[in-house]
Design a protein around this motif. Structure first.
Motif, PDB file in Angstrom:
ATOM      1  N   PRO A 188      -4.975  14.479 -19.687  1.00 27.57           N
ATOM      2  CA  PRO A 188      -4.797  14.291 -18.238  1.00 27.57           C
ATOM      3  C   PRO A 188      -3.981  15.426 -17.643  1.00 27.57           C
ATOM      4  CG  PRO A 188      -4.317  12.267 -19.460  1.00 27.57           C
ATOM      5  CD  PRO A 188      -4.430  13.357 -20.471  1.00 27.57           C
ATOM      6  N   LYS A 189      -4.254  15.730 -16.379  1.00 31.22           N
ATOM      7  CA  LYS A 189      -3.587  16.869 -15.751  1.00 31.22           C
ATOM      8  C   LYS A 189      -2.187  16.549 -15.254  1.00 31.22           C
ATOM      9  CE  LYS A 189      -5.547  16.160 -11.112  1.00 31.22           C
ATOM     10  NZ  LYS A 189      -6.341  16.786 -10.019  1.00 31.22           N
ATOM     11  N   ASP A 190      -1.877  15.251 -15.099  1.00 34.07           N
ATOM     12  CA  ASP A 190      -0.550  14.893 -14.606  1.00 34.07           C
ATOM     13  C   ASP A 190      -0.133  13.539 -15.175  1.00 34.07           C
ATOM     14  OD1 ASP A 190      -1.949  12.967 -13.071  1.00 34.07           O
ATOM     15  OD2 ASP A 190      -2.139  14.359 -11.385  1.00 34.07           O
ATOM     16  N   LEU A 191       1.055  13.105 -14.772  1.00 36.70           N
ATOM     17  CA  LEU A 191       1.599  11.859 -15.316  1.00 36.70           C
ATOM     18  C   LEU A 191       0.792  10.650 -14.873  1.00 36.70           C
ATOM     19  CD1 LEU A 191       3.731  10.428 -16.960  1.00 36.70           C
ATOM     20  CD2 LEU A 191       5.302  10.573 -15.008  1.00 36.70           C
ATOM     21  N   LEU A 192       0.227  10.697 -13.670  1.00 38.68           N
ATOM     22  CA  LEU A 192      -0.613   9.577 -13.233  1.00 38.68           C
ATOM     23  C   LEU A 192      -1.800   9.417 -14.174  1.00 38.68           C
ATOM     24  CD1 LEU A 192      -1.248   7.362 -11.192  1.00 38.68           C
ATOM     25  CD2 LEU A 192      -2.462   9.062  -9.817  1.00 38.68           C
ATOM     26  N   THR A 249       1.878   9.272  -5.849  1.00 33.97           N
ATOM     27  CA  THR A 249       2.244  10.635  -5.456  1.00 33.97           C
ATOM     28  C   THR A 249       3.342  11.192  -6.354  1.00 33.97           C
ATOM     29  OG1 THR A 249       1.638  10.210  -3.139  1.00 33.97           O
ATOM     30  CG2 THR A 249       3.122  12.058  -3.559  1.00 33.97           C
ATOM     31  N   LYS A 250       4.328  10.340  -6.664  1.00 32.27           N
ATOM     32  CA  LYS A 250       5.419  10.762  -7.545  1.00 32.27           C
ATOM     33  C   LYS A 250       4.876  11.091  -8.929  1.00 32.27           C
ATOM     34  CE  LYS A 250       9.875  11.395  -8.119  1.00 32.27           C
ATOM     35  NZ  LYS A 250      10.583  12.459  -7.382  1.00 32.27           N
ATOM     36  N   GLU A 267       0.827  -1.204   0.000  1.00 30.90           N
ATOM     37  CA  GLU A 267       0.000   0.000   0.000  1.00 30.90           C
ATOM     38  C   GLU A 267       0.865   1.259   0.000  1.00 30.90           C
ATOM     39  OE1 GLU A 267      -3.756   2.005   2.427  1.00 30.90           O
ATOM     40  OE2 GLU A 267      -2.634   0.366   3.337  1.00 30.90           O
ATOM     41  N   GLN A 268       1.884   1.284   0.853  1.00 32.39           N
ATOM     42  CA  GLN A 268       2.762   2.455   0.928  1.00 32.39           C
ATOM     43  C   GLN A 268       3.514   2.667  -0.380  1.00 32.39           C
ATOM     44  OE1 GLN A 268       3.133   4.659   3.742  1.00 32.39           O
ATOM     45  NE2 GLN A 268       3.980   5.832   2.052  1.00 32.39           N
ATOM     46  N   ALA A 269       4.050   1.574  -0.949  1.00 32.53           N
ATOM     47  CA  ALA A 269       4.817   1.664  -2.196  1.00 32.53           C
ATOM     48  C   ALA A 269       3.937   2.146  -3.348  1.00 32.53           C
ATOM     49  CB  ALA A 269       5.439   0.316  -2.527  1.00 32.53           C
ATOM     50  N   PHE A 270       2.713   1.625  -3.420  1.00 34.65           N
ATOM     51  CA  PHE A 270       1.799   2.020  -4.498  1.00 34.65           C
ATOM     52  C   PHE A 270       1.385   3.482  -4.330  1.00 34.65           C
ATOM     53  CE2 PHE A 270      -2.439   2.311  -6.475  1.00 34.65           C
ATOM     54  CZ  PHE A 270      -2.136   1.856  -7.758  1.00 34.65           C
ATOM     55  N   PRO A 285      15.381   7.890 -14.330  1.00 33.87           N
ATOM     56  CA  PRO A 285      15.829   8.993 -13.461  1.00 33.87           C
ATOM     57  C   PRO A 285      14.688   9.734 -12.769  1.00 33.87           C
ATOM     58  CG  PRO A 285      17.012   9.022 -15.553  1.00 33.87           C
ATOM     59  CD  PRO A 285      15.942   7.988 -15.690  1.00 33.87           C
ATOM     60  N   MET A 286      13.527   9.803 -13.387  1.00 35.08           N
ATOM     61  CA  MET A 286      12.388  10.493 -12.773  1.00 35.08           C
ATOM     62  C   MET A 286      11.775   9.674 -11.641  1.00 35.08           C
ATOM     63  SD  MET A 286      10.548  11.890 -16.257  1.00 35.08           S
ATOM     64  CE  MET A 286       9.176  12.699 -15.415  1.00 35.08           C
ATOM     65  N   PHE A 287      12.067   8.375 -11.625  1.00 33.34           N
ATOM     66  CA  PHE A 287      11.525   7.465 -10.606  1.00 33.34           C
ATOM     67  C   PHE A 287      12.670   6.640 -10.010  1.00 33.34           C
ATOM     68  CE2 PHE A 287       7.878   8.647 -13.022  1.00 33.34           C
ATOM     69  CZ  PHE A 287       6.808   8.605 -12.145  1.00 33.34           C
ATOM     70  N   PRO A 288      13.494   7.274  -9.185  1.00 29.17           N
ATOM     71  CA  PRO A 288      14.673   6.576  -8.641  1.00 29.17           C
ATOM     72  C   PRO A 288      14.326   5.361  -7.782  1.00 29.17           C
ATOM     73  CG  PRO A 288      14.317   8.681  -7.536  1.00 29.17           C
ATOM     74  CD  PRO A 288      13.411   8.670  -8.721  1.00 29.17           C
TER      75      PRO A 288
END
Length: 359
Positions: A65-69, A34-35, A26-29, A209-212
């Motif tokens: 879409p408003k963001d990458l998610l 959030t990222k 849950e935390q990782a997802f 690089p955007m998701f280390p």
């Protein structure tokens, strides 16, 4: 020196379960989401400035879409499918993400159906890389093949166009729209060769690089790895009849019953204490998994099958029985389910014959 893996405790229906490893799905997802939200579409997919020097209007799409998610969720959705794309949005990442976000991310102990769902999602993400049109690395854009800067102005020296892959922001785009501030790291987002670009959409799914900390596929793979690690339940919230159906427990009770039987009754406290001190070996049989699932979750045994049975290996388990009444019921049910076993019984008083009494 072998490094010991961390342990964590989850409580399932009142039963403590020792988990191998400390991965929190849950935390990782949530962290991954959030990222993704931190990268706004206006920053990673900006519109060219609209001025007298030209520029383009909004790309051909029904919804931006408003963001990458949002971009990840709608990668294969009909709402953002390009007019020339062979995919019309009948299937996509968003369906998996909706199920994970609504229910699956809070699951602590997974059944086989839930594990299969994650495996299917992992395979779907992997297969995108070999798909002609759905691999984010190979989204095609066109730009002039030859151009140069003359006195600070961009001059196109040929009408011939060439393909670039992954993203439309490249050296040509930056020079054509000098008022636009290029996003950080854009140099890796596009490429002249297939399967080499790392646009934001690709990095969100596969890392970069955007998701280390890793992309979506790493979160899913880590969850599957966690499921495949052994767990050690401590059965505390006990149904004595279900517990008596576990062969390892039933056989131990019957084998040790005589030790705790004296003067026509059981020493229930001592028997229970000994039961709780044991570590019982699990098996990989479907029967054991069904019984363990029922004991652990409190669900009816009849409702548990090969699809919703516990997916985690259970090489060993323990019992923490709280009351003598529960112990008494366990003994009774163990013998009921072992008709050939003989329960201890009080010795019959010896009756003397009449002639022995007068002698």
């Amino acid at each position: 020196m072998v490094r010991r893996e961390k342990k964590s405790i989850e409580v399932i229906n009142g039963n403590p379960v020792q988990m191998t490893g400390s991965f929190d799905f849950e935390q990782a997802f949530n962290d991954w989401q959030t990222k993704c939200r931190s990268y706004k579409t206006s920053e990673i997919s900006p519109k060219p400035p609209q001025d007298e020097n030209g520029g383009t209007k909004n790309p051909k799409s029904k919804f931006v879409p408003k963001d990458l998610l949002g971009q990840v969720r709608n990668h294969v959705s009909a709402s953002v499918a390009r007019p020339d794309s062979p995919n019309k949005g009948d299937e996509g990442i968003y369906k998996y993400l909706e199920d994970i976000d609504s229910t699956l991310k809070t699951v602590k102990i997974f059944n086989q159906t839930e594990k299969h769902f994650l495996e299917k999602f992992r395979d779907a993400l992997t297969s995108l890389l070999s798909h002609k049109s759905l691999n984010p690395q190979n989204i095609v854009f066109k730009r002039p093949k030859r151009y140069r800067m003359v006195d600070g102005e961009l001059k196109i020296t040929s009408k011939v166009k060439e393909k670039i892959f992954g993203h439309y922001i490249d050296d040509y785009f930056v020079k054509r729209y000098p008022k636009m501030k290029p996003p950080q790291g854009y140099e890796k987002w596009s490429s002249k060769s297939p399967n080499t670009a790392q646009p934001p959409l690709y990095q969100a799914i596969y890392g970069g690089p955007m998701f280390p900390k890793g992309g979506l596929i790493e979160v899913i793979e880590s969850a599957i790895e966690q499921i495949e690690k052994p767990i050690e339940p401590v059965l505390t919230k006990i149904n004595s009849d279900l517990l008596a159906q576990i062969p390892q427990v039933k056989s131990w009770v019957i084998k040790n019953a005589k030790r705790f039987y004296k003067d026509g009754k059981y020493n229930l406290s001592a028997f229970r204490s000994e039961l709780n001190s044991q570590t019982y070996q699990g098996t990989d049989s479907l029967l054991f998994r069904r019984l363990m699932t029922a004991n652990l979750t409190g669900k009816k045994l009849s409702s548990i099958n090969a699809k919703n049975v516990l997916a985690h290996p259970v090489p060993k388990f323990r019992i923490d029985m709280k009351t003598n009444k529960a112990m008494q019921n366990l003994i009774k049910n163990s013998y009921i389910r072992s008709p050939r076993a003989k329960a201890p019984a009080p010795k019959k008083e010896e009756v003397k014959k009449w002639f022995e009494m007068v002698l």
